[in-house]
Scaffold this motif. Structure first.
Motif, PDB file in Angstrom:
ATOM      1  N   GLU A  55       0.830  -1.200   0.000  1.00  0.00           N
ATOM      2  CA  GLU A  55       0.000   0.000   0.000  1.00  0.00           C
ATOM      3  C   GLU A  55       0.872   1.261   0.000  1.00  0.00           C
ATOM      4  O   GLU A  55       0.582   2.218  -0.701  1.00  0.00           O
ATOM      5  CB  GLU A  55      -0.929  -0.013   1.222  1.00  0.00           C
ATOM      6  CG  GLU A  55      -2.063   0.963   1.150  1.00  0.00           C
ATOM      7  CD  GLU A  55      -3.051   0.662   0.030  1.00  0.00           C
ATOM      8  OE1 GLU A  55      -3.580   1.632  -0.524  1.00  0.00           O
ATOM      9  OE2 GLU A  55      -3.280  -0.507  -0.289  1.00  0.00           O
ATOM     10  N   GLN A  56       1.945   1.236   0.789  1.00  0.00           N
ATOM     11  CA  GLN A  56       2.854   2.381   0.830  1.00  0.00           C
ATOM     12  C   GLN A  56       3.549   2.573  -0.518  1.00  0.00           C
ATOM     13  O   GLN A  56       3.748   3.703  -0.966  1.00  0.00           O
ATOM     14  CB  GLN A  56       3.901   2.201   1.925  1.00  0.00           C
ATOM     15  CG  GLN A  56       3.347   2.364   3.318  1.00  0.00           C
ATOM     16  CD  GLN A  56       4.368   2.066   4.390  1.00  0.00           C
ATOM     17  OE1 GLN A  56       5.408   1.478   4.143  1.00  0.00           O
ATOM     18  NE2 GLN A  56       4.055   2.459   5.619  1.00  0.00           N
ATOM     19  N   LEU A  57       3.920   1.477  -1.167  1.00  0.00           N
ATOM     20  CA  LEU A  57       4.556   1.572  -2.475  1.00  0.00           C
ATOM     21  C   LEU A  57       3.605   2.153  -3.508  1.00  0.00           C
ATOM     22  O   LEU A  57       4.019   2.897  -4.401  1.00  0.00           O
ATOM     23  CB  LEU A  57       5.040   0.196  -2.942  1.00  0.00           C
ATOM     24  CG  LEU A  57       6.356  -0.280  -2.357  1.00  0.00           C
ATOM     25  CD1 LEU A  57       6.652  -1.701  -2.809  1.00  0.00           C
ATOM     26  CD2 LEU A  57       7.489   0.635  -2.738  1.00  0.00           C
ATOM     27  N   LYS A  58       2.342   1.805  -3.378  1.00  0.00           N
ATOM     28  CA  LYS A  58       1.347   2.320  -4.310  1.00  0.00           C
ATOM     29  C   LYS A  58       1.221   3.837  -4.172  1.00  0.00           C
ATOM     30  O   LYS A  58       1.038   4.547  -5.157  1.00  0.00           O
ATOM     31  CB  LYS A  58      -0.004   1.663  -4.026  1.00  0.00           C
ATOM     32  CG  LYS A  58      -0.984   1.767  -5.162  1.00  0.00           C
ATOM     33  CD  LYS A  58      -2.352   1.203  -4.837  1.00  0.00           C
ATOM     34  CE  LYS A  58      -2.322  -0.130  -4.166  1.00  0.00           C
ATOM     35  NZ  LYS A  58      -3.651  -0.632  -3.819  1.00  0.00           N
ATOM     36  N   ASP A  59       1.357   4.352  -2.941  1.00  0.00           N
ATOM     37  CA  ASP A  59       1.213   5.781  -2.678  1.00  0.00           C
ATOM     38  C   ASP A  59       2.527   6.552  -2.793  1.00  0.00           C
ATOM     39  O   ASP A  59       2.531   7.772  -2.708  1.00  0.00           O
ATOM     40  CB  ASP A  59       0.633   5.997  -1.269  1.00  0.00           C
ATOM     41  CG  ASP A  59      -0.783   5.448  -1.143  1.00  0.00           C
ATOM     42  OD1 ASP A  59      -1.457   5.318  -2.185  1.00  0.00           O
ATOM     43  OD2 ASP A  59      -1.201   5.135  -0.013  1.00  0.00           O
ATOM     44  N   ALA A  60       3.645   5.848  -2.977  1.00  0.00           N
ATOM     45  CA  ALA A  60       4.956   6.502  -3.038  1.00  0.00           C
ATOM     46  C   ALA A  60       5.075   7.318  -4.319  1.00  0.00           C
ATOM     47  O   ALA A  60       4.508   6.965  -5.351  1.00  0.00           O
ATOM     48  CB  ALA A  60       6.065   5.454  -2.980  1.00  0.00           C
ATOM     49  N   PRO A  61       5.818   8.438  -4.243  1.00  0.00           N
ATOM     50  CA  PRO A  61       6.008   9.238  -5.461  1.00  0.00           C
ATOM     51  C   PRO A  61       6.844   8.463  -6.471  1.00  0.00           C
ATOM     52  O   PRO A  61       7.665   7.632  -6.103  1.00  0.00           O
ATOM     53  CB  PRO A  61       6.759  10.475  -4.962  1.00  0.00           C
ATOM     54  CG  PRO A  61       7.372  10.076  -3.678  1.00  0.00           C
ATOM     55  CD  PRO A  61       6.499   9.005  -3.092  1.00  0.00           C
TER      56      PRO A  61
END
Length: 108
Positions: A50-56
């Motif tokens: 999920e964090q990777l999906k939201d990462a720039p």
């Protein structure tokens, strides 16, 4: 003979059944710990996904391109500054020549 074969088959099946029913408590505990660890790691994995999906997005290619443009612009600026210095030098030379000409041929 068939009674003896049947009895032997029953004895083998009984021993297998007895062996499988008596799970070692230490092994059961380890299995439960491993299952809990797997669930924990799966949860952490889903959080990281999920964090990777939201990462720039990675902008290193854009940065490299801009650095190339900056270098090109600096080289162009240096070339233009040299041209300006050459032109100023030429102007001073022409001004001196003109001044010499005016002194040689005064206007009446």
């Amino acid at each position: 003979m068939s009674k003896r074969l049947t009895f032997t088959a029953i004895a083998i099946l009984s021993s297998l059944l007895a062996a499988s029913c008596g799970d070692d408590p230490e092994l059961v505990r380890k299995r439960d710990q491993q299952r809990a660890e797997i669930r924990k790691l799966e949860g952490e994995l889903s959080i990281l996904k999920e964090q990777l999906k939201d990462a720039p997005k990675d902008r290193s290619a854009e940065l490299k391109e801009l650095q190339g443009k900056v270098k090109s612009e600096r080289e162009q600026i240096a070339t233009l500054e040299k041209e300006v210095a050459d032109l100023e030098s030429q102007r001073r030379k022409l001004d001196r020549e003109f001044e010499d000409y005016r002194q040689t041929y005064p206007v009446r």
